[in-house]
Design an enzyme around this catalytic site. Sequence first.
Site, PDB file in Angstrom:
ATOM      1  N   LEU A  54     -47.513  59.202 -57.398  1.00 15.95           N
ATOM      2  CA  LEU A  54     -47.602  60.618 -57.751  1.00 15.95           C
ATOM      3  C   LEU A  54     -48.584  61.370 -56.874  1.00 15.95           C
ATOM      4  O   LEU A  54     -48.467  62.579 -56.684  1.00 15.95           O
ATOM      5  CB  LEU A  54     -48.019  60.771 -59.223  1.00 15.95           C
ATOM      6  CG  LEU A  54     -47.050  60.210 -60.263  1.00 15.95           C
ATOM      7  CD1 LEU A  54     -47.646  60.350 -61.656  1.00 15.95           C
ATOM      8  CD2 LEU A  54     -45.707  60.928 -60.180  1.00 15.95           C
ATOM      9  N   GLY A  55     -49.575  60.658 -56.350  1.00 17.40           N
ATOM     10  CA  GLY A  55     -50.564  61.314 -55.504  1.00 17.40           C
ATOM     11  C   GLY A  55     -51.833  60.494 -55.444  1.00 17.40           C
ATOM     12  O   GLY A  55     -51.916  59.374 -55.973  1.00 17.40           O
ATOM     13  N   HIS A  56     -52.817  61.059 -54.778  1.00 16.52           N
ATOM     14  CA  HIS A  56     -54.108  60.389 -54.626  1.00 16.52           C
ATOM     15  C   HIS A  56     -55.175  61.222 -55.314  1.00 16.52           C
ATOM     16  O   HIS A  56     -55.372  62.395 -54.993  1.00 16.52           O
ATOM     17  CB  HIS A  56     -54.458  60.196 -53.150  1.00 16.52           C
ATOM     18  CG  HIS A  56     -53.486  59.326 -52.414  1.00 16.52           C
ATOM     19  ND1 HIS A  56     -53.493  57.952 -52.509  1.00 16.52           N
ATOM     20  CD2 HIS A  56     -52.452  59.637 -51.593  1.00 16.52           C
ATOM     21  CE1 HIS A  56     -52.516  57.455 -51.761  1.00 16.52           C
ATOM     22  NE2 HIS A  56     -51.860  58.456 -51.204  1.00 16.52           N
ATOM     23  N   GLY A  57     -55.871  60.611 -56.289  1.00 14.06           N
ATOM     24  CA  GLY A  57     -56.936  61.307 -56.986  1.00 14.06           C
ATOM     25  C   GLY A  57     -58.262  61.132 -56.271  1.00 14.06           C
ATOM     26  O   GLY A  57     -58.342  60.576 -55.167  1.00 14.06           O
TER      27      GLY A  57
ATOM     28  N   TYR B  79     -60.693  59.195 -57.070  1.00 12.53           N
ATOM     29  CA  TYR B  79     -61.179  57.822 -57.009  1.00 12.53           C
ATOM     30  C   TYR B  79     -60.074  56.780 -57.006  1.00 12.53           C
ATOM     31  O   TYR B  79     -60.295  55.629 -57.354  1.00 12.53           O
ATOM     32  CB  TYR B  79     -62.134  57.563 -58.181  1.00 12.53           C
ATOM     33  CG  TYR B  79     -63.377  58.400 -58.105  1.00 12.53           C
ATOM     34  CD1 TYR B  79     -64.345  58.144 -57.145  1.00 12.53           C
ATOM     35  CD2 TYR B  79     -63.564  59.473 -58.965  1.00 12.53           C
ATOM     36  CE1 TYR B  79     -65.478  58.917 -57.057  1.00 12.53           C
ATOM     37  CE2 TYR B  79     -64.701  60.259 -58.888  1.00 12.53           C
ATOM     38  CZ  TYR B  79     -65.659  59.981 -57.925  1.00 12.53           C
ATOM     39  OH  TYR B  79     -66.777  60.760 -57.835  1.00 12.53           O
ATOM     40  N   GLY B  80     -58.876  57.173 -56.639  1.00 14.24           N
ATOM     41  CA  GLY B  80     -57.819  56.185 -56.562  1.00 14.24           C
ATOM     42  C   GLY B  80     -56.451  56.812 -56.486  1.00 14.24           C
ATOM     43  O   GLY B  80     -56.300  58.037 -56.495  1.00 14.24           O
ATOM     44  N   SER B  81     -55.439  55.967 -56.412  1.00 21.67           N
ATOM     45  CA  SER B  81     -54.059  56.430 -56.352  1.00 21.67           C
ATOM     46  C   SER B  81     -53.476  56.507 -57.759  1.00 21.67           C
ATOM     47  O   SER B  81     -53.852  55.737 -58.645  1.00 21.67           O
ATOM     48  CB  SER B  81     -53.215  55.468 -55.503  1.00 21.67           C
ATOM     49  OG  SER B  81     -53.743  55.386 -54.193  1.00 21.67           O
ATOM     50  N   VAL B  82     -52.551  57.437 -57.942  1.00 22.59           N
ATOM     51  CA  VAL B  82     -51.955  57.670 -59.251  1.00 22.59           C
ATOM     52  C   VAL B  82     -50.461  57.387 -59.171  1.00 22.59           C
ATOM     53  O   VAL B  82     -49.773  57.900 -58.278  1.00 22.59           O
ATOM     54  CB  VAL B  82     -52.200  59.110 -59.734  1.00 22.59           C
ATOM     55  CG1 VAL B  82     -51.594  59.319 -61.119  1.00 22.59           C
ATOM     56  CG2 VAL B  82     -53.691  59.422 -59.754  1.00 22.59           C
TER      57      VAL B  82
ATOM     58  N   ASP C 205     -65.967  68.385 -63.020  1.00 28.94           N
ATOM     59  CA  ASP C 205     -64.929  68.442 -61.990  1.00 28.94           C
ATOM     60  C   ASP C 205     -63.724  69.238 -62.494  1.00 28.94           C
ATOM     61  O   ASP C 205     -62.574  68.825 -62.316  1.00 28.94           O
ATOM     62  CB  ASP C 205     -64.511  67.037 -61.574  1.00 28.94           C
ATOM     63  CG  ASP C 205     -63.812  67.012 -60.201  1.00 28.94           C
ATOM     64  OD1 ASP C 205     -63.961  68.010 -59.454  1.00 28.94           O
ATOM     65  OD2 ASP C 205     -63.131  66.031 -59.884  1.00 28.94           O
TER      66      ASP C 205
END
Length: 657
Positions: free
Chosen positions: A355-358, A360-363, A470
């Site tokens: 779904l994407g990159h947050g 602190y990690g990938s989603v 955030d």
Amino acid sequence: MDLLKGTGVLIPLVYCLLLSLQFSFLHSYQTQPMNCTDTTRMCTSYLAFKPQENETLDVIQSMFDVLPQDVTVEGNDRGYIFVKKNCSCLSTPKVYLTNTTYTVRTSDGYVSDIVTNAYGGLALSLNTTRPARFGEVVSLRLFCGCSSGLWNYLMSYVMMEGDTLESLSSRFGVSMDSIEAVNGIEDPDNVTVGTLYYIPLNSVPGDPYPTEADTPSPAPAHSASNISVNERPHKVHVPYGWIIGGIGSAIAVIVFCTVFCISLRKAARRSHDKDPGGKSYKFHILRKPSFCCTSGRYTCCQSGDWKQANGESSSHQVTIPKALGSDVFDVDKPMVFTYEEILSATDGFSDSNLLGHGTYGSVYYGHLHDQEVTIKRMTATKTKEFMAEMKVLCKVHHTNLVELIGYAATGDELFLIYEYSQKGSLRSHLHDPQSHTPLSWILRVQIALDAARGIEYIHEHTKTHYVHRDIKTSNILLDSSFRAKISDFGLAKLVGKAGEGEASATTIVGTFGYVAPEYLSDGLATTKSDVYAFGVVLFEIISGKEATIRNESAATKNPESRSLVSLMLAALRNSPDSMSMSSIKDNVDPNMMDLYPHDCLYKMAMLAKQCVDADPILRPDMKQVVISLSQILLSSIEWEATLAGNSQVFSGLVQGR
């Protein structure tokens, strides 16, 4: 023949008119809001509501926009519940009302009739005649009142058939004179069925809403969220011999469980001492965890014993990185999954599921045990952020906060599993219009209000208060109905009692463009830091622009960035009021195609300006922001009703480019 044809058309019309008049008579409650003088006044009030059989606690919470602890039950099998709501004095007109939203569950009829019928006379009539649409969200006001000081609370009650002032006096333990005085009743025998009256109270009405512990043991399928109001357990006369025997059996079971748990703990310690690797240890998860950190809306939390496709339980030994420490479960225990389950749910972390990159990690998107989920994949070096989310989301539950379902861990990777947000992030809808249909003005205001309510909850209504640190459009997720939820609590920080003086020095984190100036200068994280970031979000909703804007001029090889805040504040300086807002119009998202009420947009822009004030003391708190956005939404709906059914607005999405 012409006469007969005319008659054939006329008869149904007359019939419909008679039905309409009958419906209007039944529901035209001659109720006027209670007048007030102090527009800063706010108090706690109660509303007496008799739900229908299919209206569970979840439905009631949604209808009145309250938490479970705000709902109590009348203990005499009348079927009434009492809902606690904050009541405030409006400035125009000066009357007491409280806000809520209602999700329409039918397309038959008109919105005003459906809402009036749903709330049984507790809601102020909507000034609209448009047809209802299934799934649409309607903002409305409910009747409430604040006591002059003689009583602690006032409760809104709609007089039903068979009710008298004498029966209400006995039922709620208050004198008839008090009820007459509050409502200005001169003749106690001349009260009208269907009219709302205010009942003075000195204590909280009703008993706590039945929880799972209150449910009789023969009906384990019922939970706190699906027990009907009419299904409260009745008292049963039990012989004393059975009582004594039951107590003895319970004591024996408790002793046995205590010995058993001590044995398990000793066995676990021996297993840990024998672990030669030193890098990780095994933590045995019981087959039926005593707690699931989610609020119970997900099937994974209801069974307690998940089964794999082959019928075997998936709750076996799970590797937990040593970096998590021995206090990993100081917080309430979430549902635990195996790495194999996560791998299968994401098709081996395939690119099609990414779904994407947050931060602190990938989603990833996943399909875990017959339900859609979102899975955040992190390295074990992000243990601090992992634990921050666990500790927050296992303690706070709100309809406008994303729900944590569970987690998984290996020696070098950590996984968090959340509810899936079908419509993605607010950021993608605002800044990627090619991939999404543009949001209408009404929908934008509703999303802003939802997000504000989520932030207000963690600031003021949780047992321990938090600063998110955030807040941004990419961390505001939208479900299938475009209702907003705050996500990504990896940077959330515990603070003291919410207030002006509360602050804690931290390492500066967050996203450039959303960080408050005082936080940048001294590293003090406060709730007002979140308010600043939310002000930036409001400016994004209005303008459709990013929080930081790049100057793409061809004359500059190194394009400079300008904050959206500075751009919008400059526009507001040249727009003294809603009648002279040409500078603001130049910065309004063109995807709305000028389909918005100018005065409401101006009010939201001014609210955003207050939120991003350089002095944090002058910024409103999130409770004030919620009240302001609620009023803007109601005014926007009234504007919408004047458009006589413009499909570009009523759809919730702006159709056509």
